[in-house]
Design an enzyme around this catalytic site. Structure first.
Site, mmCIF file in Angstrom:
data_model
loop_
_atom_site.group_PDB
_atom_site.id
_atom_site.type_symbol
_atom_site.label_atom_id
_atom_site.label_comp_id
_atom_site.label_asym_id
_atom_site.label_seq_id
_atom_site.Cartn_x
_atom_site.Cartn_y
_atom_site.Cartn_z
ATOM 1 N N ASN A 9 0.870 -1.180 0.000
ATOM 2 C CA ASN A 9 0.000 0.000 0.000
ATOM 3 C C ASN A 9 0.905 1.228 0.000
ATOM 4 O O ASN A 9 1.520 1.542 1.014
ATOM 5 C CB ASN A 9 -0.884 -0.044 1.259
ATOM 6 C CG ASN A 9 -1.701 1.212 1.436
ATOM 7 O OD1 ASN A 9 -1.767 2.068 0.562
ATOM 8 N ND2 ASN A 9 -2.330 1.334 2.606
ATOM 9 N N TRP A 10 0.977 1.894 -1.141
ATOM 10 C CA TRP A 10 1.893 3.043 -1.247
ATOM 11 C C TRP A 10 1.327 4.295 -0.597
ATOM 12 O O TRP A 10 2.018 5.297 -0.486
ATOM 13 C CB TRP A 10 2.219 3.310 -2.724
ATOM 14 C CG TRP A 10 3.209 2.347 -3.306
ATOM 15 C CD1 TRP A 10 3.776 1.274 -2.680
ATOM 16 C CD2 TRP A 10 3.777 2.387 -4.636
ATOM 17 N NE1 TRP A 10 4.648 0.637 -3.531
ATOM 18 C CE2 TRP A 10 4.663 1.301 -4.733
ATOM 19 C CE3 TRP A 10 3.604 3.222 -5.730
ATOM 20 C CZ2 TRP A 10 5.399 1.040 -5.908
ATOM 21 C CZ3 TRP A 10 4.326 2.963 -6.893
ATOM 22 C CH2 TRP A 10 5.216 1.880 -6.979
ATOM 23 N N LYS A 11 0.048 4.260 -0.216
ATOM 24 C CA LYS A 11 -0.585 5.437 0.405
ATOM 25 C C LYS A 11 -0.357 6.665 -0.469
ATOM 26 O O LYS A 11 -0.358 6.548 -1.689
ATOM 27 C CB LYS A 11 -0.071 5.604 1.851
ATOM 28 C CG LYS A 11 -0.192 4.308 2.645
ATOM 29 C CD LYS A 11 0.028 4.464 4.117
ATOM 30 C CE LYS A 11 -0.142 3.119 4.802
ATOM 31 N NZ LYS A 11 -0.005 3.187 6.247
ATOM 32 N N HIS A 96 -9.399 0.935 5.023
ATOM 33 C CA HIS A 96 -8.126 1.132 5.731
ATOM 34 C C HIS A 96 -8.358 2.070 6.914
ATOM 35 O O HIS A 96 -9.171 2.993 6.829
ATOM 36 C CB HIS A 96 -7.085 1.719 4.771
ATOM 37 C CG HIS A 96 -5.704 1.718 5.358
ATOM 38 N ND1 HIS A 96 -5.301 2.679 6.250
ATOM 39 C CD2 HIS A 96 -4.663 0.859 5.209
ATOM 40 C CE1 HIS A 96 -4.051 2.402 6.623
ATOM 41 N NE2 HIS A 96 -3.650 1.313 6.012
ATOM 42 N N GLU A 98 -6.793 4.480 7.994
ATOM 43 C CA GLU A 98 -6.590 5.910 7.676
ATOM 44 C C GLU A 98 -7.824 6.482 6.974
ATOM 45 O O GLU A 98 -8.148 7.650 7.149
ATOM 46 C CB GLU A 98 -5.316 6.072 6.838
ATOM 47 C CG GLU A 98 -4.073 5.840 7.700
ATOM 48 C CD GLU A 98 -2.848 5.331 6.964
ATOM 49 O OE1 GLU A 98 -2.808 5.425 5.713
ATOM 50 O OE2 GLU A 98 -1.928 4.831 7.649
ATOM 51 N N GLU A 166 -5.140 -5.146 10.683
ATOM 52 C CA GLU A 166 -4.117 -4.126 10.894
ATOM 53 C C GLU A 166 -4.403 -3.383 12.199
ATOM 54 O O GLU A 166 -5.231 -2.463 12.225
ATOM 55 C CB GLU A 166 -4.126 -3.110 9.749
ATOM 56 C CG GLU A 166 -3.842 -3.715 8.392
ATOM 57 C CD GLU A 166 -3.285 -2.668 7.432
ATOM 58 O OE1 GLU A 166 -2.151 -2.867 6.968
ATOM 59 O OE2 GLU A 166 -3.957 -1.667 7.179
ATOM 60 N N GLY A 172 2.783 2.040 10.811
ATOM 61 C CA GLY A 172 3.766 3.115 10.678
ATOM 62 C C GLY A 172 4.526 3.440 11.947
ATOM 63 O O GLY A 172 5.227 4.442 12.021
ATOM 64 N N SER A 211 3.623 -2.332 10.267
ATOM 65 C CA SER A 211 5.065 -2.411 10.521
ATOM 66 C C SER A 211 5.687 -3.754 10.126
ATOM 67 O O SER A 211 6.606 -4.234 10.799
ATOM 68 C CB SER A 211 5.379 -2.075 11.989
ATOM 69 O OG SER A 211 4.997 -0.736 12.276
ATOM 70 N N GLY A 232 2.951 -1.242 4.227
ATOM 71 C CA GLY A 232 2.958 0.174 3.876
ATOM 72 C C GLY A 232 4.363 0.632 3.529
ATOM 73 O O GLY A 232 4.848 0.434 2.417
#
Ligand code: PGA
Length: 249
Positions: A9-11, A96, A98, A166, A172, A211, A232
Site C-alpha cells: 500500500n503506497w498510500k 483502511h 486511515e 491491521e 507506521g 510495521s 505500507g
C-alpha cells in the site's frame, strides 16, 4: 492453505519516477517467488492508469487504495470501482484505518465499497483492526468481530475477498503485536469467516498489516492463519518489499 499474498500500500506516495522502483520489483519477482507467493501493489490513484500497463506480463497485480460505492455520478474527486477495473487494476483496499479515521468511514460505508468492488469484478481487501486504547481495554477481539460483521458483504467468496488485520497502533510505528496475539486474532477472524461463509471462509486470505519489515516477516508470516501481509512503508522500495515476499521462498 490459500495461496499467500504480499500486498503493498503506497498510500499518498509515488510520482512518475516511482515507476522505476516498480520496474525493479518486476525484475526481482523471479520464478521461485512466482511459484510461491502473489504480489500486489496499490499505488496512488494518479498512477493507476500507468502501472497496470507497465505490469503486463509480470504477474504483479495492481490495485487501488479506495473506491466510491457508486458506479458513476456527481461525486467530485472520487473514483469508482468500475473506473479502477477500467485501468486494468484487479483489486481495491477498502476500510483502511486511515480512511476510517480521516474520512469518517463506517463499517456500512466499507461494506458498500466492498460490494462495489464485487460489482466491478475487483478483489476487495477489507481492513479491520483495533486502536491502542481498545487493545488496552481488552476489547480487540470484540472490535474486530464487529468490524467483520459490518464490513464484509453477504455471499463474499475466497476468490474476491481478502481480510487485512491491521492493529491501528502498529501502522507506521515500528510496533507489532506478539506472535501469540497475532495468532489469537487471526484464529478468531478465521472462525468468524467460517461460521458465516462455510468453506469460502476457509479460502479467504487473511493478511497481517502494521510495521511488517524484512526482519519480522518470517516470524509473522509463519503464524497460523496468516496468509500474507499488507505492507505500507516497506513496500515503497523494491528491495524491502521483495525481501518480505522472500519469507515464502
Ligand atoms: P506500515 O503500513 O507497513 O507502514 O505500518 C501498513 C498499512 O497501513 O497498510
Amino acid at each position: 492453505m490459500p495461496r499467500p499474498l504480499i500486498a503493498g500500500n503506497w498510500k499518498m506516495n509515488g510520482l512518475k519516477g516511482t515507476v522505476a522502483e516498480f520496474a525493479r520489483m518486476m525484475e526481482g519477482y523471479d520464478r521461485t517467488m512466482k511459484a510461491r507467493v502473489d504480489l500486489l501493489i496499490c499505488p496512488p490513484a494518479t498512477l493507476l492508469a500507468t502501472l497496470p500497463v507497465v505490469a503486463l506480463g509480470s504477474r504483479i497485480a495492481i490495485g487501488a487504495q479506495d473506491c466510491h460505492a457508486k458506479a458513476s455520478g456527481a461525486h467530485t474527486g472520487d473514483i469508482s470501482a468500475e473506473m479502477i477495473a477500467d485501468t486494468g487494476a484487479t483489486a481495491v483496499i477498502v476500510g483502511h484505518s486511515e480512511r476510517r479515521a480521516d474520512h469518517g468511514e463506517t463499517d456500512a460505508t466499507v461494506r458498500a465499497k466492498a460490494e462495489a468492488a464485487r460489482r466491478a469484478g475487483l478483489i476487495a481487501i477489507v481492513c479491520v483492526g483495533e486502536t491502542e486504547a481498545e487493545r488496552r481495554a481488552g476489547l480487540e477481539l470484540d472490535v474486530v468481530r464487529t468490524q467483520l460483521a459490518g464490513s464484509i458483504p453477504d455471499n463474499a467468496t475466497g476468490a474476491e475477498l481478502v481480510v487485512a488485520y491491521e492493529p491501528v497502533w502498529a501502522i507506521g510505528t515500528g510496533l507489532i503485536p506478539t506472535m501469540d496475539d497475532i495468532a489469537v486474532m487471526h484464529a478468531t477472524i478465521r472462525a468468524e469467516l467460517v461460521a458465516r461463509f462455510g468453506a469460502e471462509g476457509e479460502s479467504m486470505r487473511l493478511l497481517y498489516g502494521g510495521s511488517v519489515k524484512p526482519d519480522n516477516a518470517v516470524a509473522i508470516l509463519g503464524v497460523p492463519n496468516v496468509d500474507g501481509a499488507l505492507v505500507g512503508g516497506a513496500s515503497l522500495q523494491a528491495a524491502t518489499f521483495l525481501d518480505i515476499a522472500r519469507a515464502y521462498c
